[in-house]
Enzyme design. Structure first.
Site, PDB file in Angstrom:
ATOM      1  N   ASP A  82     -15.340  45.525  66.700  1.00  0.00           N
ATOM      2  CA  ASP A  82     -14.438  46.510  66.080  1.00  0.00           C
ATOM      3  C   ASP A  82     -12.962  46.254  66.403  1.00  0.00           C
ATOM      4  O   ASP A  82     -12.090  46.991  65.950  1.00  0.00           O
ATOM      5  CB  ASP A  82     -14.857  47.942  66.444  1.00  0.00           C
ATOM      6  CG  ASP A  82     -14.941  48.181  67.941  1.00  0.00           C
ATOM      7  OD1 ASP A  82     -15.190  47.232  68.698  1.00  0.00           O
ATOM      8  OD2 ASP A  82     -14.756  49.336  68.365  1.00  0.00           O
ATOM      9  N   HIS A 102     -14.882  42.425  71.183  1.00  0.00           N
ATOM     10  CA  HIS A 102     -15.877  43.262  70.503  1.00  0.00           C
ATOM     11  C   HIS A 102     -15.532  43.319  69.020  1.00  0.00           C
ATOM     12  O   HIS A 102     -14.368  43.277  68.627  1.00  0.00           O
ATOM     13  CB  HIS A 102     -15.887  44.683  71.090  1.00  0.00           C
ATOM     14  CG  HIS A 102     -16.680  44.784  72.366  1.00  0.00           C
ATOM     15  ND1 HIS A 102     -16.510  45.796  73.276  1.00  0.00           N
ATOM     16  CD2 HIS A 102     -17.669  43.987  72.856  1.00  0.00           C
ATOM     17  CE1 HIS A 102     -17.359  45.633  74.280  1.00  0.00           C
ATOM     18  NE2 HIS A 102     -18.068  44.532  74.052  1.00  0.00           N
TER      19      HIS A 102
END
Lengths: 301, 301
Positions: free
Chosen positions: A64, A62
């Site tokens: 982040d 992901h």
């Protein structure tokens, strides 16, 4: 052991909060854990020496936790790196990074070595004389691993003062350090344990982000010294955990308690909350020793 | 027209300098030009409304112009975007972005429309009633385009006061606005030009980064109002231009002069220089009206 939190907020980077990245100093290593967008700027801000990073552990793909990696790899090239860089992460990470380098015709001039992970069982991914690193399989929306970093027990160290007092000659010190018993001035055998000191208790650090509440990690991280466990939500948003595959701080504390951790560090806070103090309060209702991660915070153990 | 420079330094993002990204406000659009790492944070810092960005123009696929794009696209999803987002950039950009979204199982919930470029000739890539955007083929280490943004000439506007003075009835105003001549109170024909005002002169903005000195862009950007031209180096480092395919500020000024630009804005400074003032000084020896881009600087034209 020293942990520098470069970023510990969920989802999008913002003006004053950064997505996940940490630097763990352990056994002469500087391990980078996750690499959200802007990690290289945070490394500069907190004066981490780029050249000491040789191993990067990515939990999942992901944004982040991962979108800062192409930039960091490129910056290593611009800084003239020639040492190997090892990258541990989910299968697919090699394809992603190499595509970005290929499109920019910007191959690294140092060896880039990928260790792609796809096992659902905990596995040893790094080991040297002082440290081991195991994966901690987590349950999130995509394939995700936490990492367990463990110091090895150091050898007993010579107690030179005791040895001299017991009449042990210096010439024996080398053998005693290797575990041999000593001989006193009158030829008496002195057990090694009396001539050496206990090494410090090895410490360990478990990074567990992102994950839903999952007790199956407890045997893997059992007796860990420091547990970093994600706590995206407070109790009031617990209903979001199952869908988003995240945890509350109370759930993080339950894992810390079951795993008999010495200290729990919370992080990966949803940016919906104005203050993070409540995360500590709710966790402490379950587990007594809780610290809050925050961007730029340094923990020394 | 309003230009907000989000970042204008070459190579790696640092604590206080950002890689290339700009927002151009033109004809009711908010065009994002290039998207280096950290662009979404700069957008927040300078309070640019994310929801007004519908078109992103990427010059080339080097990290300092592109590595912020996966994160920005993901953030648009987290912000609940549902409008189309158009991305213009070199062939390969679609594969790169979709691979990142696929690995994170994070498809956008809004239409993401790629306009991949591979022509070596200038081409029209966007047009509506008020604006055109053409590519400006540049010469760099990888396939690169600048972009030329041009306002269309607005229709002449009614000079209501003049019309009333000449006895033209209101009922004719609609036709006069469309270009028709008017009739005075005595039935006399009044030419449209006497009843309408000249529209403002259309303005144009050319973004040319990254590129070696290349005169072949002059006919494409001829008479441009504002030329942003990269100036990675000062004269003292001109010898690096050919190998790195970058320009000096003096070379940027030569292009501005040949293209008869009204204003030259310099940017894409190498981070080797302590101050950027010398870039202006060296350019001004060739071309009189020079401004220095800097992170956060806003130009209104």
């Amino acid at each position: 052991m020293k942990l520098t939190v470069l970023g510990c907020y969920a989802a999008t980077p913002r003006t004053f909060t950064n997505p996940t990245s940490q630097v763990l100093e352990i056994g002469n290593h500087l391990f980078l854990i996750d690499c959200g967008e802007g990690t290289q700027v945070q490394l500069r801000k907190f004066k981490v020496k780029f050249s000491r990073i040789n191993h990067i552990f990515i939990s999942h793909l992901h944004g982040d936790h991962f979108f800062g990696l192409p930039g960091l790899i490129s910056t290593f090239r611009l800084l003239g790196r020639d040492k190997e860089l090892h990258i541990y992460g989910p299968k697919g990470i090699k394809q992603a990074i190499t595509l970005f380098l290929k499109l920019g015709d910007s191959w690294t001039n140092y060896p880039l070595i990928f260790h792609e992970l796809e096992s659902k069982e905990s596995e040893l991914v790094f080991e040297d004389g002082k440290v081991t690193v195991h994966t901690v399989p987590l349950v999130h929306r995509v394939y995700t691993n936490g990492y367990l970093f463990k110091e090895k027990k150091a050898p007993r160290t010579l107690d030179a003062e005791a040895a001299r007092e017991m009449g042990v000659d210096k010439s024996q010190f080398h053998k005693i350090k290797k575990g041999a018993d000593g001989l006193g001035s009158s030829g008496n055998v002195i057990p090694n344990q009396q001539l050496t000191l206990d090494p410090p208790e090895p410490k360990s650090y478990a990074f567990c982000s992102d994950t839903v509440y999952n007790e199956s990690i407890v045997p893997i991280i059992n007796d860990v010294t420091i547990l970093y466990h994600e706590s995206t939500f407070l109790d009031s948003e617990e209903h979001l955990c199952e869908r988003t595959k995240h945890s509350t701080s109370r759930q993080a504390a339950q894992i810390a308690k079951k795993a008999n951790a010495k200290l729990l560090i919370l992080g990966h806070y949803s940016t919906r909350y104005k203050s993070i103090e409540l995360f500590k309060k709710e966790a402490e209702e379950v587990f007594p020793i809780v610290e809050l991660a925050d961007d730029g915070k340094v923990f020394e153990f």
